[in-house]
Write a protein that holds these residues in place. Structure first.
Motif, PDB file in Angstrom:
ATOM      1  N   ALA A 275       1.088  -1.694  -0.385  1.00 29.49           N
ATOM      2  CA  ALA A 275       0.525  -0.188  -0.070  1.00 29.49           C
ATOM      3  C   ALA A 275       0.784   0.910  -0.147  1.00 29.49           C
ATOM      4  CB  ALA A 275      -0.843   0.257   1.782  1.00 29.49           C
ATOM      5  N   THR A 276       2.289   1.012   0.608  1.00 33.70           N
ATOM      6  CA  THR A 276       3.050   2.553   0.498  1.00 33.70           C
ATOM      7  C   THR A 276       3.035   2.981  -0.659  1.00 33.70           C
ATOM      8  OG1 THR A 276       4.496   0.838   2.480  1.00 33.70           O
ATOM      9  CG2 THR A 276       5.711   2.887   1.311  1.00 33.70           C
ATOM     10  N   PRO A 277       3.012   2.772  -2.582  1.00 33.77           N
ATOM     11  CA  PRO A 277       3.382   3.413  -3.126  1.00 33.77           C
ATOM     12  C   PRO A 277       2.068   4.183  -3.259  1.00 33.77           C
ATOM     13  CG  PRO A 277       4.306   1.256  -3.394  1.00 33.77           C
ATOM     14  CD  PRO A 277       3.665   0.955  -2.022  1.00 33.77           C
ATOM     15  N   ALA A 278       0.995   3.507  -2.665  1.00 32.52           N
ATOM     16  CA  ALA A 278      -0.434   3.913  -3.595  1.00 32.52           C
ATOM     17  C   ALA A 278      -1.195   5.107  -2.328  1.00 32.52           C
ATOM     18  CB  ALA A 278      -1.030   3.137  -2.540  1.00 32.52           C
ATOM     19  N   GLY A 279      -0.045   5.182  -1.168  1.00 35.32           N
ATOM     20  CA  GLY A 279       0.557   6.577  -0.538  1.00 35.32           C
ATOM     21  C   GLY A 279       0.741   7.313  -0.907  1.00 35.32           C
ATOM     22  N   GLY A 280       2.045   7.201  -1.236  1.00 33.33           N
ATOM     23  CA  GLY A 280       2.694   8.434  -2.277  1.00 33.33           C
ATOM     24  C   GLY A 280       2.428   9.344  -3.207  1.00 33.33           C
ATOM     25  N   ILE A 281       1.550   8.329  -3.991  1.00 39.80           N
ATOM     26  CA  ILE A 281       0.779   8.612  -4.857  1.00 39.80           C
ATOM     27  C   ILE A 281      -0.213  10.071  -4.311  1.00 39.80           C
ATOM     28  CG2 ILE A 281      -0.994   8.432  -7.007  1.00 39.80           C
ATOM     29  CD1 ILE A 281       1.035   5.768  -7.194  1.00 39.80           C
ATOM     30  N   LEU A 282      -1.092   9.138  -3.590  1.00 40.40           N
ATOM     31  CA  LEU A 282      -2.104   9.935  -3.084  1.00 40.40           C
ATOM     32  C   LEU A 282      -2.138  11.167  -2.591  1.00 40.40           C
ATOM     33  CD1 LEU A 282      -4.219   7.262  -1.185  1.00 40.40           C
ATOM     34  CD2 LEU A 282      -5.295   9.099  -2.809  1.00 40.40           C
ATOM     35  N   ALA A 283      -0.775  10.997  -2.308  1.00 41.62           N
ATOM     36  CA  ALA A 283       0.044  12.182  -1.430  1.00 41.62           C
ATOM     37  C   ALA A 283       0.518  13.694  -2.495  1.00 41.62           C
ATOM     38  CB  ALA A 283       0.954  12.033  -0.384  1.00 41.62           C
ATOM     39  N   ASP A 284       0.588  12.540  -3.084  1.00 33.85           N
ATOM     40  CA  ASP A 284       0.989  14.659  -4.740  1.00 33.85           C
ATOM     41  C   ASP A 284      -0.761  14.257  -5.489  1.00 33.85           C
ATOM     42  OD1 ASP A 284       3.520  14.409  -3.808  1.00 33.85           O
ATOM     43  OD2 ASP A 284       4.125  12.548  -5.159  1.00 33.85           O
ATOM     44  N   ARG A 285      -1.471  13.235  -5.865  1.00 32.65           N
ATOM     45  CA  ARG A 285      -2.849  13.741  -6.577  1.00 32.65           C
ATOM     46  C   ARG A 285      -3.461  13.992  -5.461  1.00 32.65           C
ATOM     47  NH1 ARG A 285      -1.343  13.169 -11.501  1.00 32.65           N
ATOM     48  NH2 ARG A 285       1.182  12.754 -12.510  1.00 32.65           N
ATOM     49  N   GLY A 286      -4.196  13.225  -5.048  1.00 32.11           N
ATOM     50  CA  GLY A 286      -5.398  12.901  -3.894  1.00 32.11           C
ATOM     51  C   GLY A 286      -6.043  13.698  -3.368  1.00 32.11           C
ATOM     52  N   ARG A 287      -7.226  13.886  -2.953  1.00 30.55           N
ATOM     53  CA  ARG A 287      -8.553  14.506  -2.450  1.00 30.55           C
ATOM     54  C   ARG A 287      -7.182  14.060  -0.778  1.00 30.55           C
ATOM     55  NH1 ARG A 287     -11.637  17.511  -5.168  1.00 30.55           N
ATOM     56  NH2 ARG A 287     -13.544  17.025  -3.177  1.00 30.55           N
ATOM     57  N   HIS A 288      -6.417  14.099  -0.117  1.00 27.80           N
ATOM     58  CA  HIS A 288      -6.614  14.180   1.348  1.00 27.80           C
ATOM     59  C   HIS A 288      -7.568  14.223   2.265  1.00 27.80           C
ATOM     60  CE1 HIS A 288      -2.363  15.228   0.493  1.00 27.80           C
ATOM     61  NE2 HIS A 288      -2.885  14.060  -0.628  1.00 27.80           N
ATOM     62  N   ARG A 289      -8.929  14.535   2.392  1.00 28.52           N
ATOM     63  CA  ARG A 289      -9.660  15.131   3.221  1.00 28.52           C
ATOM     64  C   ARG A 289     -10.480  13.511   3.195  1.00 28.52           C
ATOM     65  NH1 ARG A 289     -14.408  17.412   3.291  1.00 28.52           N
ATOM     66  NH2 ARG A 289     -15.476  17.990   5.505  1.00 28.52           N
ATOM     67  N   GLU A 290     -10.633  13.594   1.964  1.00 30.94           N
ATOM     68  CA  GLU A 290     -11.475  12.364   1.577  1.00 30.94           C
ATOM     69  C   GLU A 290     -11.898  10.614   2.415  1.00 30.94           C
ATOM     70  OE1 GLU A 290     -11.183  14.551  -0.299  1.00 30.94           O
ATOM     71  OE2 GLU A 290     -13.368  16.239  -0.609  1.00 30.94           O
ATOM     72  N   VAL A 291      -9.828  10.971   1.684  1.00 32.63           N
ATOM     73  CA  VAL A 291      -9.011   9.586   2.070  1.00 32.63           C
ATOM     74  C   VAL A 291      -8.626   9.660   3.838  1.00 32.63           C
ATOM     75  CG1 VAL A 291      -6.724   8.513   2.052  1.00 32.63           C
ATOM     76  CG2 VAL A 291      -7.747   9.478   0.219  1.00 32.63           C
TER      77      VAL A 291
END
Length: 420
Positions: free
Chosen positions: A70-86
């Protein structure tokens, strides 16, 4: 008047940002404390029921696999994702998993349930790490990377103190079901706090469903490509992984040494866990208070100080009585964690300083993934080692690895000086 109005707006903006940062850190504290409590109590519960060090190490090591993936997905979300919803979604997922584990362990084998609940815990933690790091730096200010990193580390260490204390108290007095219920309430509170703290954040770039898989793959390849072009940075990450692997012997050794070899109660394991947490909190606190007194250039000294903490433990394991062994083990563990925490803060801050802004989250995710890979390997190896050899021999092997790491950091000193 316009100047005064601008100053007032600036002060108000800083105040709001400070409040939101405090809310974010409290939410992190709630989440990580309960994660620590469950990750401490559930394996201990399994060990109490089975009495097998090998099963204990194998279960914890297996549970780390989803965290690594799951760690790579966490990095991608950190740069691209909507943090609040996540953040809110992960809090709800943790609450649900904690509640479901209560009926599950009555109908399924205990080892399966422990693996399942730990998989969720470690997986969510891996997703949270890069996003928390990015959001904390964003709220604290880009010029305060080291201090922001220390803040995240401090909250993690406080959680590592509170978690075993809460886990020991609730599990010891009321049982594992009561601990799961308590954790679910804390996760619900953290989800609410995450939602409030990040309410005013501008949304990060989002991905269309059709392009998600391709974008994730390309982003991860981009971060790998950047690392391959920076050999010295890769060497630092690998040495950090070796250091992390070696120190796993402390955390997995605490319940085995205290309960099995010293014959003490499970509550004494909590004392050692608190000592580990206090040591880590002290180390990150020192960096946070005096960031300019520590630097990545002193990494060799910090690892050497870790070695000095392990040596007395080996001596007392060979020649000391039980009470003396327990005391030195707790104090030595705290000393080791002081310098391990300083080392960790400096490495993470170093990576954030040298990585490009658009790749920071993804590069951090690679770092966390490598470190996460070291942990289950260490737990499996140490689980087998504690069943096969005495604790003194195991710690002697740990000291040898730590000494080799110090030497390798020293050999890289000139390159690291230029990088930092």
């Amino acid at each position: 008047m316009a100047g005064l109005r601008d100053v007032g707006v600036s002060l108000k903006s800083k105040t709001v940002r400070s409040i939101r940062l405090a809310e974010l850190l409290v939410a992190q504290l709630c989440t990580y404390s309960m994660l620590s409590a469950l990750c401490f109590a559930y394996p201990l519960y399994l060990f109490d029921c089975s009495g097998s060090s090998t099963l204990y190490g194998a279960v914890v090591a297996t549970a780390f696999i989803p965290g690594v993936l799951a760690t790579p997905a966490g990095g991608i979300l950190a740069d691209r994702g909507r943090h609040r919803e996540v953040f809110v979604s992960l809090g709800i997922a943790l609450m649900t998993a904690s509640l479901l584990s209560i009926p599950m362990k009555r109908s399924l084998p205990l080892a399966v349930v422990v693996v399942a609940i730990l998989c969720v815990q470690y997986g969510v933690q891996s997703l949270l790490k890069p996003m928390l790091q990015i959001e904390t730096v964003r709220m604290a200010g880009e010029e305060k990377v080291e201090r922001a990193t220390a803040l995240v580390s401090q909250m993690t260490m406080v959680s590592n103190i509170l978690g075993p204390v809460v886990g020991t108290a609730v599990y010891g007095c009321f049982g594992i079901d009561a601990l799961c219920t308590t954790a679910s309430v804390a996760f619900a509170i953290s989800a609410l706090l995450f939602g409030v703290a990040l309410k005013q954040n501008a949304s990060s770039e989002t991905m269309r469903d059709g392009a998600t898989r391709t974008t994730c793959r390309n982003d991860f390849r981009e971060s790998i490509r950047y690392l391959l072009q920076n050999a010295s940075l890769v060497a630092v990450i690998l040495l950090a992984a070796v250091l992390n692997l070696a120190l796993v012997g402390l955390t997995i050794g605490a319940p085995i040494i205290v309960t099995k070899h010293l014959g003490m109660q499970s509550s004494c394991v909590g004392i050692v866990e608190v000592a580990l947490g206090l040591g880590g909190l002290t180390g990150s606190g020192l960096v946070g208070i005096w960031p300019h007194r520590f630097s990545f250039n002193g990494i060799c000294r910090y690892v050497a100080m870790i070695c000095f903490g392990v040596a007395p433990i080996i001596v007392t394991l060979l020649f000391g009585v039980d009470v003396c062994v327990f005391t030195v083990f707790a104090v030595g563990s705290a000393w080791v964690m002081v310098w391990a925490s300083i080392t960790s803060v400096e490495i993470i801050a170093f990576v954030q300083r040298v990585a490009p802004t658009e790749l920071c989250g993804k590069v951090l995710s690679v770092v966390y993934m490598v470190l996460s890979c070291a942990a289950p390997i260490g737990q499996l190896v140490y689980g087998l080692a504690y069943d096969r050899w005495t604790p003194a021999i195991v710690f002697a092997g740990m000291l040898a690895v730590l000494t080799l790491t110090t030497v390798l950091f020293y050999r890289l000193k000139s390159r690291l000086w230029r990088l930092s």
